[in-house]
Design a protein around this motif. Sequence first.
Motif, mmCIF file in Angstrom:
data_model
loop_
_atom_site.group_PDB
_atom_site.id
_atom_site.type_symbol
_atom_site.label_atom_id
_atom_site.label_comp_id
_atom_site.label_asym_id
_atom_site.label_seq_id
_atom_site.Cartn_x
_atom_site.Cartn_y
_atom_site.Cartn_z
ATOM 1 N N GLU A 5 17.717 21.493 3.128
ATOM 2 C CA GLU A 5 18.936 21.344 2.255
ATOM 3 C C GLU A 5 19.852 22.466 2.238
ATOM 4 O O GLU A 5 19.331 23.400 2.611
ATOM 5 C CB GLU A 5 18.212 21.165 0.729
ATOM 6 N N GLY A 6 20.969 22.107 2.423
ATOM 7 C CA GLY A 6 22.082 23.072 2.563
ATOM 8 C C GLY A 6 22.184 23.370 3.946
ATOM 9 O O GLY A 6 23.278 24.260 4.050
ATOM 10 N N SER A 7 21.857 22.670 4.814
ATOM 11 C CA SER A 7 22.048 23.066 6.334
ATOM 12 C C SER A 7 23.657 22.691 6.620
ATOM 13 O O SER A 7 24.178 21.650 6.094
ATOM 14 C CB SER A 7 21.403 21.948 7.236
ATOM 15 N N PRO A 8 24.334 23.734 7.582
ATOM 16 C CA PRO A 8 25.503 23.328 7.788
ATOM 17 C C PRO A 8 25.685 22.462 8.985
ATOM 18 O O PRO A 8 26.897 21.986 9.319
ATOM 19 C CB PRO A 8 26.004 24.631 8.286
ATOM 20 N N PHE A 9 24.576 21.839 9.435
ATOM 21 C CA PHE A 9 24.406 21.097 10.658
ATOM 22 C C PHE A 9 24.814 19.746 10.140
ATOM 23 O O PHE A 9 24.051 19.206 9.223
ATOM 24 C CB PHE A 9 23.278 21.182 11.406
ATOM 25 N N THR A 10 25.232 18.780 11.060
ATOM 26 C CA THR A 10 25.137 17.235 10.869
ATOM 27 C C THR A 10 23.978 16.893 11.973
ATOM 28 O O THR A 10 24.275 17.473 13.121
ATOM 29 C CB THR A 10 26.223 16.504 11.148
ATOM 30 N N TRP A 11 23.150 15.971 12.152
ATOM 31 C CA TRP A 11 22.227 15.700 12.965
ATOM 32 C C TRP A 11 22.364 14.300 13.610
ATOM 33 O O TRP A 11 22.409 13.548 12.577
ATOM 34 C CB TRP A 11 20.564 15.868 12.490
ATOM 35 N N GLU A 12 22.152 14.184 14.704
ATOM 36 C CA GLU A 12 22.176 12.957 15.424
ATOM 37 C C GLU A 12 20.800 12.730 16.343
ATOM 38 O O GLU A 12 20.472 13.562 16.974
ATOM 39 C CB GLU A 12 23.421 12.695 16.432
ATOM 40 N N SER A 13 20.418 11.374 16.347
ATOM 41 C CA SER A 13 19.049 11.261 16.867
ATOM 42 C C SER A 13 19.270 10.689 18.386
ATOM 43 O O SER A 13 20.735 10.077 18.773
ATOM 44 C CB SER A 13 18.404 10.026 16.259
ATOM 45 N N MET A 14 18.443 10.752 19.317
ATOM 46 C CA MET A 14 18.368 10.292 20.766
ATOM 47 C C MET A 14 18.158 8.869 20.647
ATOM 48 O O MET A 14 18.309 8.158 19.412
ATOM 49 C CB MET A 14 17.575 10.627 21.588
ATOM 50 N N ALA A 15 18.922 8.054 21.440
ATOM 51 C CA ALA A 15 18.878 6.535 21.464
ATOM 52 C C ALA A 15 17.255 6.313 21.717
ATOM 53 O O ALA A 15 16.607 6.795 22.032
ATOM 54 C CB ALA A 15 19.569 6.001 22.601
ATOM 55 N N PRO A 16 17.199 5.142 21.282
ATOM 56 C CA PRO A 16 17.906 3.962 20.723
ATOM 57 C C PRO A 16 18.241 4.026 19.239
ATOM 58 O O PRO A 16 19.333 3.388 18.825
ATOM 59 C CB PRO A 16 17.187 2.496 20.864
ATOM 60 N N ALA A 17 17.868 5.144 18.477
ATOM 61 C CA ALA A 17 18.066 4.949 17.230
ATOM 62 C C ALA A 17 19.589 5.865 16.918
ATOM 63 O O ALA A 17 20.430 5.566 15.851
ATOM 64 C CB ALA A 17 17.021 5.878 16.408
ATOM 65 N N GLY A 18 19.977 6.551 17.854
ATOM 66 C CA GLY A 18 21.222 7.595 17.804
ATOM 67 C C GLY A 18 21.899 7.182 18.790
ATOM 68 O O GLY A 18 21.777 6.593 19.859
ATOM 69 N N PRO A 19 23.148 8.034 19.081
ATOM 70 C CA PRO A 19 23.907 7.852 19.987
ATOM 71 C C PRO A 19 23.610 8.835 21.198
ATOM 72 O O PRO A 19 24.268 8.731 22.194
ATOM 73 C CB PRO A 19 25.276 8.475 19.289
ATOM 74 N N GLU A 58 -1.390 11.456 22.414
ATOM 75 C CA GLU A 58 -1.978 11.668 20.912
ATOM 76 C C GLU A 58 -0.996 12.215 19.987
ATOM 77 O O GLU A 58 -0.978 12.246 18.828
ATOM 78 C CB GLU A 58 -2.704 12.996 21.120
ATOM 79 N N LEU A 59 0.361 12.427 20.490
ATOM 80 C CA LEU A 59 1.569 12.682 19.348
ATOM 81 C C LEU A 59 2.507 11.724 19.491
ATOM 82 O O LEU A 59 2.817 10.707 20.223
ATOM 83 C CB LEU A 59 2.301 13.857 20.106
ATOM 84 N N THR A 60 3.372 11.593 18.224
ATOM 85 C CA THR A 60 4.276 10.521 18.147
ATOM 86 C C THR A 60 5.212 10.940 19.143
ATOM 87 O O THR A 60 5.560 11.958 19.659
ATOM 88 C CB THR A 60 5.013 10.851 16.707
ATOM 89 N N ASN A 61 6.137 9.888 19.501
ATOM 90 C CA ASN A 61 7.094 10.184 20.799
ATOM 91 C C ASN A 61 8.403 9.351 20.290
ATOM 92 O O ASN A 61 9.116 8.861 21.162
ATOM 93 C CB ASN A 61 6.512 9.749 22.087
ATOM 94 N N ASP A 62 8.766 8.938 19.051
ATOM 95 C CA ASP A 62 9.746 8.219 18.713
ATOM 96 C C ASP A 62 11.105 9.284 19.078
ATOM 97 O O ASP A 62 11.347 10.251 18.485
ATOM 98 C CB ASP A 62 9.931 8.069 17.270
ATOM 99 N N PRO A 63 12.216 8.697 19.677
ATOM 100 C CA PRO A 63 13.373 9.444 19.773
ATOM 101 C C PRO A 63 14.073 9.894 18.616
ATOM 102 O O PRO A 63 15.103 10.620 18.846
ATOM 103 C CB PRO A 63 14.319 8.476 20.904
ATOM 104 N N ALA A 64 13.980 9.331 17.581
ATOM 105 C CA ALA A 64 14.622 9.575 16.385
ATOM 106 C C ALA A 64 14.391 10.787 15.871
ATOM 107 O O ALA A 64 15.025 11.456 15.123
ATOM 108 C CB ALA A 64 14.190 8.534 15.108
ATOM 109 N N HIS A 65 13.144 11.446 16.314
ATOM 110 C CA HIS A 65 12.946 12.819 15.972
ATOM 111 C C HIS A 65 13.090 13.987 17.102
ATOM 112 O O HIS A 65 12.705 14.984 17.023
ATOM 113 C CB HIS A 65 11.286 12.691 15.833
ATOM 114 N N ALA A 66 14.033 13.430 18.189
ATOM 115 C CA ALA A 66 14.646 14.299 19.151
ATOM 116 C C ALA A 66 16.161 14.367 18.630
ATOM 117 O O ALA A 66 16.597 13.302 18.794
ATOM 118 C CB ALA A 66 14.396 13.807 20.335
ATOM 119 N N GLN A 67 16.586 15.423 17.931
ATOM 120 C CA GLN A 67 17.903 15.562 17.440
ATOM 121 C C GLN A 67 19.017 16.376 17.771
ATOM 122 O O GLN A 67 18.523 17.545 18.131
ATOM 123 C CB GLN A 67 17.838 15.553 15.894
ATOM 124 N N VAL A 68 20.272 16.238 17.665
ATOM 125 C CA VAL A 68 21.090 17.033 18.227
ATOM 126 C C VAL A 68 21.992 17.713 16.976
ATOM 127 O O VAL A 68 22.091 16.718 16.018
ATOM 128 C CB VAL A 68 22.080 16.360 19.303
#
Length: 159
Positions: A5-19, A58-68
Amino acid sequence: MPTDEGSPFTWESMAPAGPWDEARVVELLRKVGRGDPDFDVENEDVLEVLRGYFNDPELTNDPAHAQVGRLEGKSIAFVFAQVAPKSGWSRITYMGLAPEWRGRGLGKWVHRRGFELMRRQGGKLYHGGTLEQNAGMRALFLSHGCAEFRRLEEWVCAL
């Protein structure tokens, strides 16, 4: 773990969830990995490294959790967090900040975004690590209340 909370960043996900498709993320990793003592972006196959992040069964691998992370209209940070759903064991698989943006207190926000991504996936115990010479990352661990658990040695042999 602190929130983002309060981060100066905006975050975008890897595809397919994001650009962010694989090719764009590879280019960003080359940028944010420069100077990382544990990631030789000049000599490693960055595409294979990225793909390897998603290969642990053994780990989650959703590209939504790889963020820019974007700041002032520029893509300058990357974070990817994974969780073992059965146990809640969590890790920030990789995080990086473009060299020209380091030393401004922004790394804490990248780290905190990783915490948030782990929480969203049901993470319960964060296990992080870095090389001893990575003073910036070691400072982040301390500032966020992480306790040192163990020191490891890495041994290599030229064949």
